[in-house]
Scaffold this active site. Structure first.
Site, mmCIF file in Angstrom:
data_model
loop_
_atom_site.group_PDB
_atom_site.id
_atom_site.type_symbol
_atom_site.label_atom_id
_atom_site.label_comp_id
_atom_site.label_asym_id
_atom_site.label_seq_id
_atom_site.Cartn_x
_atom_site.Cartn_y
_atom_site.Cartn_z
ATOM 1 N N GLU A 23 -2.773 7.807 -4.325
ATOM 2 C CA GLU A 23 -2.818 6.506 -3.654
ATOM 3 C C GLU A 23 -2.594 5.397 -4.669
ATOM 4 O O GLU A 23 -3.258 5.359 -5.711
ATOM 5 C CB GLU A 23 -4.174 6.307 -2.962
ATOM 6 C CG GLU A 23 -4.205 5.058 -2.096
ATOM 7 C CD GLU A 23 -5.605 4.757 -1.567
ATOM 8 O OE1 GLU A 23 -6.517 4.526 -2.378
ATOM 9 O OE2 GLU A 23 -5.772 4.754 -0.327
ATOM 10 N N TYR B 24 0.861 -1.183 0.000
ATOM 11 C CA TYR B 24 0.000 0.000 0.000
ATOM 12 C C TYR B 24 0.894 1.228 0.000
ATOM 13 O O TYR B 24 1.861 1.312 0.772
ATOM 14 C CB TYR B 24 -0.899 0.028 1.253
ATOM 15 C CG TYR B 24 -1.680 1.325 1.327
ATOM 16 C CD1 TYR B 24 -2.932 1.434 0.734
ATOM 17 C CD2 TYR B 24 -1.124 2.454 1.932
ATOM 18 C CE1 TYR B 24 -3.619 2.637 0.750
ATOM 19 C CE2 TYR B 24 -1.803 3.653 1.947
ATOM 20 C CZ TYR B 24 -3.053 3.742 1.352
ATOM 21 O OH TYR B 24 -3.723 4.931 1.358
#
Ligand code: GDP
Ligand code: MN
Length: 398
Positions: free
Chosen positions: A197, A109
């Protein structure tokens, strides 16, 4: 402003971030054709909507033939994809992105956000890619690496290397990871993003660091200096009420309640919403008509508020500093003559030329409920909505 995954990938790849080869399609046939152009044997078909969580909601499909691609697309096109981020109404699928499938060894992530407390860009990374960051912080908080960037010097190479080490990447991948982090950081700052992101950022079977997903949001107030980004706006993904308001230069946020608000100034709009709540009601929207509220602007605001079928009363709250109450009152009268408003309208005016403003409202003969203080206005709005049937008929505007 949000953009689509394929757009974010194109931007990030211009800054040196690795992305899989991919192509956009507007129909199932085009998607199959795009896959043939891309070559390979396995493809991922991804619904392009402004929301995450597509994988679990059927918006990401692995296909190994053109027929499968067409079938996957038939399921997607024109449908509303409902994910945990879209709300129950979902988001329409009008574009799909076809990518050559990548063999995943590890998922990471990676997020870049504005950290308000340090007033810095913060990099958030975790070795637990694939899961949403909320899940990671609930289930594996110890896996999260945080690092704030000193704006005077930008993201330094040693700092990027530290992040790579903290994620436990093998040394052969460090340089690719540094390049990815620095690319994202530069894209964030140079394009005035508010969020980047990549989830997941993957390590492929052949030891490459690749962004499999990408999400970017931008600061609306900086779009004037990035016309190429402003053009990426896709209104089909926005709340239609908010998109219509933005086109008219009004700042509007749709809410769940039933008291429509027309207010000048964002601070006053917040105070108005609070007061409505205090009086026992729920605001239907936040609407700031701005400083120089011309009659035309007031009429536009009424049209916008009345287009929300939940609205059962409208509260106009104006504090005229630079504005003039008489001018606003004329706007209200004009709006009520032009726009079909069949719910109670409560108007509270204060400030410059308030007497003239009140006179204009009184003389108009329109069933406008007047109030002097904000509290009184909110109570009347809530009261008007609560006794709606009896009261609404007596104060119904024509
Ligand atoms: P999201 O659910 O909206 O965040 O969409 P993602 O783009 O993140 O895709 C969801 C999941 O699909 C990812 O977490 C991956 O596990 C998987 N996925 C996406 N692309 C590929 C690919 O090329 N190969 C493989 N094996 N899995 C993929
Ligand atoms: Mn994702």
């Amino acid at each position: 402003m949000d953009i689509h995954e394929y757009q974010a990938k194109e931007l990030l790849s211009n800054f040196g971030v690795n992305v899989p080869p991919g192509a956009l399609a507007y129909s199932p046939e085009q998607a199959a054709y795009r896959a043939r152009e891309l070559g390979g044997e396995k493809w991922i078909v991804k619904a392009q909507v402004h929301a995450g969580g597509r994988g679990k909601a059927g918006g990401v499909k692995l296909c190994d033939s053109e027929t499968e691609i067409q079938e996957a697309c038939e399921e997607m096109f024109g449908r509303k994809l409902v994910t945990h981020q879209t709300g129950p109404e979902g988001k329409g699928i009008y574009r799909v992105y076809v990518e050559g499938a990548v063999q995943i060894d590890r998922e990471i992530y990676l997020g870049f956000v504005l950290d308000r407390s340090s007033q810095r860009i913060m990099i958030v990374a975790s070795s637990e890619g694939g899961m949403e960051i909320e899940e990671i912080s609930a289930e594996r908080p110890e896996s999260i690496v945080r690092s704030t960037v000193e704006p005077a010097v930008g993201l330094q190479e040693f700092q990027a290397r530290e992040i790579a080490f903290a994620l436990g990447l093998e040394s052969a991948l460090t340089q690719q990871m540094v390049r990815t982090l620095q690319g994202c950081y530069r894209a964030f700052t140079e394009l005035d993003a508010t969020m980047v992101e990549i989830n997941p950022l993957v390590i492929t079977g052949d030891r490459r660091v690749v962004a499999l997903d990408a999400k970017m949001s931008f600061d609306d107030n900086a779009l004037f200096r990035h016309s190429a980004i402003a053009e990426l706006r896709d209104k089909s993904q926005e709340d239609p009420r908010e998109a219509r308001a933005a086109d008219r230069g009004l700042s509007y946020v749709g809410l769940e309640g039933n008291i429509g608000c027309i207010v000048n100034g964002a601070g006053l709009a917040m105070a108005t919403m609070d007061t409505i709540k205090l009086a026992g009601g729920e605001p239907a929207n936040f609407l700031d008509i701005g400083g120089g509220a011309t009659p035309e602007r007031v009429a536009k605001a009424f049209r916008l508020v009345m287009s929300d079928s939940n609205v059962q009363a409208v509260l106009v709250n104006i504090f005229a500093g630079i504005n003039r109450c008489d001018w606003v009152a004329e706007g209200v009268v004009q709006a009520l003559k032009e726009v079909q408003v069949d719910v109670p309208v409560i108007v509270r005016l204060a400030g410059t030329n308030v007497e003239e403003g009140q006179k204009i409202l009184a003389k108009s003969g329109l069933p406008i409920i007047r109030a002097t203080t904000l509290m009184e206005a909110a109570e009347r709005a809530v009261g008007a909505w609560q006794n709606d049937q009896t009261q609404a008929t007596t104060v119904r505007a024509v």
